[in-house]
Design a protein around this motif. Structure first.
Motif, short mmCIF file in Angstrom:
data_model
loop_
_atom_site.label_atom_id
_atom_site.label_comp_id
_atom_site.label_asym_id
_atom_site.label_seq_id
_atom_site.Cartn_x
_atom_site.Cartn_y
_atom_site.Cartn_z
N PRO A 1 -3.06 2.85 -3.72
CA PRO A 1 -4.02 3.18 -2.60
C PRO A 1 -4.86 2.03 -2.06
O PRO A 1 -4.82 1.20 -2.76
N THR B 1 2.05 -1.45 -5.87
CA THR B 1 1.76 -0.65 -4.45
C THR B 1 0.81 0.47 -5.15
O THR B 1 0.84 1.01 -6.35
N ILE C 1 0.75 -1.32 0.03
CA ILE C 1 0.08 -0.25 -0.11
C ILE C 1 1.07 1.22 -0.07
O ILE C 1 1.97 1.21 0.67
N ASP C 2 0.52 2.04 -0.80
CA ASP C 2 1.35 3.37 -1.06
C ASP C 2 0.72 4.70 -0.32
O ASP C 2 -0.32 5.38 -0.67
N THR C 3 1.24 4.70 1.07
CA THR C 3 0.51 5.82 1.75
C THR C 3 1.35 5.99 2.99
O THR C 3 2.44 4.99 3.48
N ASP D 1 -5.07 3.35 7.20
CA ASP D 1 -5.40 2.72 5.92
C ASP D 1 -4.48 1.70 5.83
O ASP D 1 -4.72 0.49 5.40
N LEU E 1 3.77 11.90 0.71
CA LEU E 1 2.64 11.29 1.42
C LEU E 1 2.90 11.50 2.93
O LEU E 1 1.74 11.40 3.65
N THR F 1 6.11 4.47 0.92
CA THR F 1 5.78 5.88 1.21
C THR F 1 6.81 6.62 0.67
O THR F 1 7.91 6.39 0.15
N LYS G 1 1.35 14.93 3.45
CA LYS G 1 -0.06 14.71 3.39
C LYS G 1 -0.83 14.34 4.87
O LYS G 1 -1.75 14.76 5.08
N GLU G 2 0.08 13.72 5.58
CA GLU G 2 -0.53 13.15 6.83
C GLU G 2 0.17 14.20 7.94
O GLU G 2 -0.18 13.94 9.01
N ASN H 1 -0.62 6.85 5.84
CA ASN H 1 -1.86 7.02 6.58
C ASN H 1 -1.79 5.52 7.22
O ASN H 1 -2.13 4.77 6.89
#
Length: 221
Positions: free
Chosen positions: A189, A187, A5-7, A12, A31, A27, A34-35, A9
């Motif tokens: 979302p 990878t 997963i590309d985040t 998530d 990203l 990440t 963004k958080e 968060n």
């Protein structure tokens, strides 16, 4: 095919982990920002928090662009957790850094790859992963999936150990396309992964089942 997963968060990441399909995380500074995560200490603590959730590899990107700085920063990131993979850009200094890290037993992810030639150099240098950005290629009307297929052919020709990590995945069709072609990892979302759950016949079939069950219960009353 492995699912990353590309985040940055954590919610998530936890959800993907709980779904039972998560193999790793990628990440980057964008990203993280963004958080609301900024500053070296906060960023590195956040990487540790991600590693506490994930069982597999976690790509942590260097900000530096010179060889010496990449080495220093990459070694510091790798020391955070054994799951950390140092994410290095596809530039000349980056290829040199990948070779250094490879010789030191530090995993690497060569990022911002847009051509088969770049992927070949990354594999020659000993990259653990190479990340072709298929979504960004699609944005300029170039087939990202065609690039994955080209890299797959080259890697198979010479039995490179480098894994093809399809990055910039935008939707479920990208995931399925990568699976058909033979990407080792994707990878993207959480939404792209959850999209694989969806089919209108599943929804209508479940609705019919529940309606039939309700009628059966009412008839018994």
């Amino acid at each position: 095919m492995q699912f990353f997963i590309d985040t940055a968060n954590l919610a998530d990441i936890q959800e993907a982990h709980d779904l039972g399909v998560l193999d790793g995380v990628t990440t980057n500074p964008s990203l993280m920002a963004k958080e609301g995560i900024s500053g070296d200490e906060r960023v590195r603590n956040h990487y540790k928090a991600i590693c506490a959730i994930v069982d597999g590899d976690v790509s942590a990107e260097v900000i530096s662009t010179t060889y010496e700085e990449m080495i220093k920063e990459g070694e510091e990131l790798a020391a955070l957790d054994s799951k950390i993979v140092v994410k290095v850009p596809m530039i000349q200094a980056g290829v040199k850094a990948i070779r250094y890290f490879s010789q030191k037993g530090i995993k690497t992810n060569c990022t911002l790859v847009f051509s088969a030639g770049q992927a070949l150099l990354a594999a020659k240098a000993g990259a653990t992963y190479v990340s072709p950005f298929i979504g960004r290629l699609d944005d300029i009307s170039v087939s990202g999936l065609a690039l994955i297929a080209e890299i797959r052919e080259i890697y198979d020709n010479y039995a490179f150990d480098t894994k093809i990590l399809a990055a910039s995945v935008r939707h479920s069709a990208h995931i399925l396309g990568c699976a058909k072609i033979g990407a080792d990892v994707m990878t993207g979302p959480l939404s792209a992964i959850l999209g694989l759950l969806k089919h209108p016949l599943t929804d209508s079939g479940l609705a019919q089942f529940l309606a039939d069950h309700k009628r059966a219960l009412e008839q018994k009353m």
